[in-house]
Design an enzyme around this catalytic site. Sequence first.
Site, mmCIF file in Angstrom:
data_model
loop_
_atom_site.group_PDB
_atom_site.id
_atom_site.type_symbol
_atom_site.label_atom_id
_atom_site.label_comp_id
_atom_site.label_asym_id
_atom_site.label_seq_id
_atom_site.Cartn_x
_atom_site.Cartn_y
_atom_site.Cartn_z
ATOM 1 N N CYS A 216 -54.619 3.916 24.168
ATOM 2 C CA CYS A 216 -52.959 4.108 23.799
ATOM 3 C C CYS A 216 -52.001 4.295 24.418
ATOM 4 O O CYS A 216 -51.705 4.832 25.535
ATOM 5 C CB CYS A 216 -53.232 5.864 23.101
ATOM 6 S SG CYS A 216 -51.153 6.345 22.012
ATOM 7 N N LYS B 256 -27.419 -13.364 -9.183
ATOM 8 C CA LYS B 256 -28.092 -11.500 -9.207
ATOM 9 C C LYS B 256 -27.356 -10.916 -7.771
ATOM 10 O O LYS B 256 -28.629 -11.240 -6.406
ATOM 11 C CB LYS B 256 -29.798 -12.124 -9.037
ATOM 12 C CG LYS B 256 -30.952 -10.904 -9.066
ATOM 13 C CD LYS B 256 -32.162 -10.901 -9.216
ATOM 14 C CE LYS B 256 -32.826 -10.170 -9.790
ATOM 15 N NZ LYS B 256 -32.567 -9.332 -8.683
ATOM 16 N N GLU C 186 -25.148 -16.445 -13.481
ATOM 17 C CA GLU C 186 -24.797 -15.912 -13.112
ATOM 18 C C GLU C 186 -25.699 -15.471 -11.641
ATOM 19 O O GLU C 186 -26.733 -15.287 -11.321
ATOM 20 C CB GLU C 186 -25.055 -14.104 -13.596
ATOM 21 C CG GLU C 186 -24.041 -14.064 -15.238
ATOM 22 C CD GLU C 186 -24.409 -13.366 -16.034
ATOM 23 O OE1 GLU C 186 -25.385 -12.213 -15.653
ATOM 24 O OE2 GLU C 186 -24.713 -13.394 -16.975
ATOM 25 N N ASP D 80 1.054 -1.362 0.138
ATOM 26 C CA ASP D 80 -0.660 -0.056 0.483
ATOM 27 C C ASP D 80 0.721 1.416 -0.111
ATOM 28 O O ASP D 80 0.501 2.427 -0.890
ATOM 29 C CB ASP D 80 -0.773 0.077 1.193
ATOM 30 C CG ASP D 80 -1.916 -1.472 0.941
ATOM 31 O OD1 ASP D 80 -2.074 -1.673 0.208
ATOM 32 O OD2 ASP D 80 -3.013 -1.102 2.186
ATOM 33 N N CYS E 228 -56.123 5.111 17.821
ATOM 34 C CA CYS E 228 -55.491 5.528 19.116
ATOM 35 C C CYS E 228 -56.247 6.957 19.026
ATOM 36 O O CYS E 228 -56.381 7.935 17.809
ATOM 37 C CB CYS E 228 -53.915 6.275 19.373
ATOM 38 S SG CYS E 228 -53.661 7.606 20.713
ATOM 39 N N GLU F 233 -23.618 -4.115 -11.733
ATOM 40 C CA GLU F 233 -24.783 -3.595 -10.284
ATOM 41 C C GLU F 233 -23.713 -3.119 -8.841
ATOM 42 O O GLU F 233 -22.272 -3.700 -9.297
ATOM 43 C CB GLU F 233 -25.083 -5.003 -9.291
ATOM 44 C CG GLU F 233 -26.426 -4.976 -9.208
ATOM 45 C CD GLU F 233 -27.454 -5.049 -9.016
ATOM 46 O OE1 GLU F 233 -28.210 -4.652 -10.474
ATOM 47 O OE2 GLU F 233 -28.559 -4.973 -8.451
HETATM 48 S S1 IVH Z 1 -28.875 -8.712 -16.550
HETATM 49 C C1 IVH Z 1 -32.762 -7.104 -19.562
HETATM 50 N N1 IVH Z 1 -27.425 -9.783 -14.790
HETATM 51 O O1 IVH Z 1 -31.718 -7.564 -12.004
HETATM 52 C C2 IVH Z 1 -31.831 -7.579 -18.561
HETATM 53 N N2 IVH Z 1 -29.116 -8.235 -14.096
HETATM 54 O O2 IVH Z 1 -34.536 -6.917 -13.015
HETATM 55 C C3 IVH Z 1 -30.824 -6.886 -17.755
HETATM 56 N N3 IVH Z 1 -29.485 -7.694 -11.522
HETATM 57 O O3 IVH Z 1 -32.368 -4.233 -12.298
HETATM 58 C C4 IVH Z 1 -30.334 -6.936 -16.150
HETATM 59 N N4 IVH Z 1 -27.351 -9.034 -11.417
HETATM 60 O O4 IVH Z 1 -30.174 -4.713 -11.266
HETATM 61 C C5 IVH Z 1 -28.414 -9.218 -15.129
HETATM 62 N N5 IVH Z 1 -26.390 -10.853 -13.545
HETATM 63 C C6 IVH Z 1 -27.096 -10.093 -13.166
HETATM 64 C C7 IVH Z 1 -28.022 -9.242 -12.451
HETATM 65 C C8 IVH Z 1 -28.721 -8.573 -12.415
HETATM 66 C C9 IVH Z 1 -28.388 -8.649 -10.378
HETATM 67 C C10 IVH Z 1 -30.699 -6.906 -11.514
HETATM 68 C C11 IVH Z 1 -30.043 -5.390 -12.083
HETATM 69 C C12 IVH Z 1 -31.963 -5.346 -13.151
HETATM 70 C C13 IVH Z 1 -32.403 -6.495 -12.541
HETATM 71 C C14 IVH Z 1 -33.182 -7.606 -13.309
#
Ligand code: IVH
Length: 675
Positions: free
Chosen positions: A412, A118, A116, A36, A430, A176
């Site tokens: 109340c 979510k 992927e 660092d 109340c 995200e």
């Molecule tokens: S693809 C056409 N991939 O989920 C769809 N979205 O309901 C484009 N999200 O607003 C989104 N992980 O914020 C995609 N691996 C991922 C995701 C992802 C989280 C969220 C994203 C979006 C919501 C869709």
Amino acid sequence: MNDNIEKIKQHVQDLRAEIELHNYRYYVLDNPSIPDAEYDKLLRELQQVEQDYPQLITADSPTQRVGAAPLKAFSQITHRIPMLSLNNAFDDTEVEVFNRRVCEGLSVEHVEYTVEPKFDGLAVSLCYENGILKTGATRGDGNTGEDITLNLKTIKSIPLSLPVKNPPPLLEVRGEVLMLKADFLALNQRQLAKGEKEFANPRNAAAGSLRQLDPAITATRRLTFFSYGVGQYEDAHMPHDTHSNILSYLFDLHFPVAKECQVVTGLRGLLDYYQAIGAQRENLPYAIDGVVYKINSLSQQEKLGFVSRAPRFAIAHKFPAQEAVTELLAIDVQVGRTGALTPVARLKPVFVGGVTVTNATLHNADEIERKDVRIGDTVIVRRAGDVIPEIVSVIPEKRPNDSQLFTMPSHCPVCGAKAVRLPDEAASRCTGGLFCPAQRKQAILHFASRRALDIEGLGDKLVDQMVDNAIVRTPADLYKLGITALANLERMADKSANNILQAIEKSKHTTLARFIYALGIRNVGEATAKDLAAHLGSLNRLIEADTERLQQIPDIGPVVAQSIVDFFAEAHNCEVIEQLRASGVHWDEHEGKSSLSAAAAPLQGKTFVLTGTLPAMSREAAKERIEALGGKVSGSVSKKTDYVVVGADPGSKHDKALSLGIPVLDEAGLLELLQ
Ligand code: IVH
């Protein structure tokens, strides 16, 4: 001399590239190659040279990640391609149906998917022009978001420039923003130490950090970014074959891509991935609320296309709401803004879905009876997303002998006034009205809330103190506050007191709709407040309107109309309004659509209902265009509806329109009307 500056320029460029490479190694690869201290040295050297030669500073210099001045407000950015949402599957059967539709739609037996995590954060779009990060925006309503470029630049894993010689003219990267679990815990510890409010979960912490107008504050919050796709681009190197290759390409451009992304085949592949990620969930460094399946082949994606606002080629498979078992220690009764008494379970602290839960709502007396919840019981608590945790059920075998039944109090618990339960209501209320300190506090908090008068910094702890110390009794008293009264409160330094006073001053300029909403009239939410403002145009007209006049406004029925009339019949409510106006709270009268001239608002007073998928226009676009001409779009068909606009696969609204004899338009008919 010129030679010299050229040399310095080169040196500055080398320094920047080196620093960004270390950023990448540290924040994206999690694999730093220098200590660092060395990194800090490089950054200081760059800062020094830039200080000596300010003409060499560029927007993509790592020194520019922090230090921008605070903004007054965020401006809006229209997305070049809308940011869509995903449809959800909540169980294996729904995934099976999705996979079957995909196979049928493509006439194939097995499909390859990219799978992927979510991410449970906030969607953003980053726009790179000629390789330089120019703008970054939130998703907003999908078409337009907020310009949070300065805040996004403080996130070290977001490249400020693309590490390539010939960058593409345009590249929009989507992904995200989130806060890693470890950074979230550290932030909450710092909040606690400062005596400030803790964040409920990493998502809220990330959202709160991105929403700061002062990027210096965002910079102190460690945020992270993961890319998962692209928007608009002009880029000769963009892969044209598969989504997984696009992710690899983004990774090569130094964007973070989750290690957990994979390519799998068929339904089995999807469900196995869901199981595998579910098992790792607790140990992942970031919060997720499911997994996302996307068809890998871009040509197959294109073939399937979109249905309304979501793609047919992708789906989110959500994890079930998280549950845990704990003990119910006591039941307290909270008093809401309108006097509703809500029983709240005090729980032995339990960790559910990444947060410690100590309270859960029991909704009302009927719910307690239905679930047969008693004090001392062992209960199952559920947390789903952001909502308040709730008690799902009791484990009867674990009921102790000394468990106690709960009864709603007859008075109340805060002000002692009688509590009553109206025959058609689930809640007891109340009857103390604004004489009840609890209702008063809630009314003040509501008045100051973001969608009302938006007084920043006026949180519940502060309002508790203000009301308990009798320096504020009604929202109007906020505008009479002086620095001394405020600074005398506990934990209130001069600076914070000044900030509050400034925020109060700023709130004086508002809109009629916000003001009406802020009054906290029963049954008048934000949408109704907007309708009232738009149709009546002035507060006096609202105060004078009788129930009949009010019911001429679309969507306002007898109950809402009566609540409004009752509210203004109370002398003390009118008194507070008068005081607020006298203190300088103001708005543009005749604001809203009723102020449009007849020529500019040809659809004034007309209510539309949209149903089904329109061939060319999105529903949002149709709504915007109708509203721009003074019309209104409602969610349900009634006698007051003027037109129902019908697209493909309409729902029951179409039938209702026909049965009520309401004119039905298709998209062409709507366009004609709009013109
Ligand atoms: S693809 C056409 N991939 O989920 C769809 N979205 O309901 C484009 N999200 O607003 C989104 N992980 O914020 C995609 N691996 C991922 C995701 C992802 C989280 C969220 C994203 C979006 C919501 C869709």
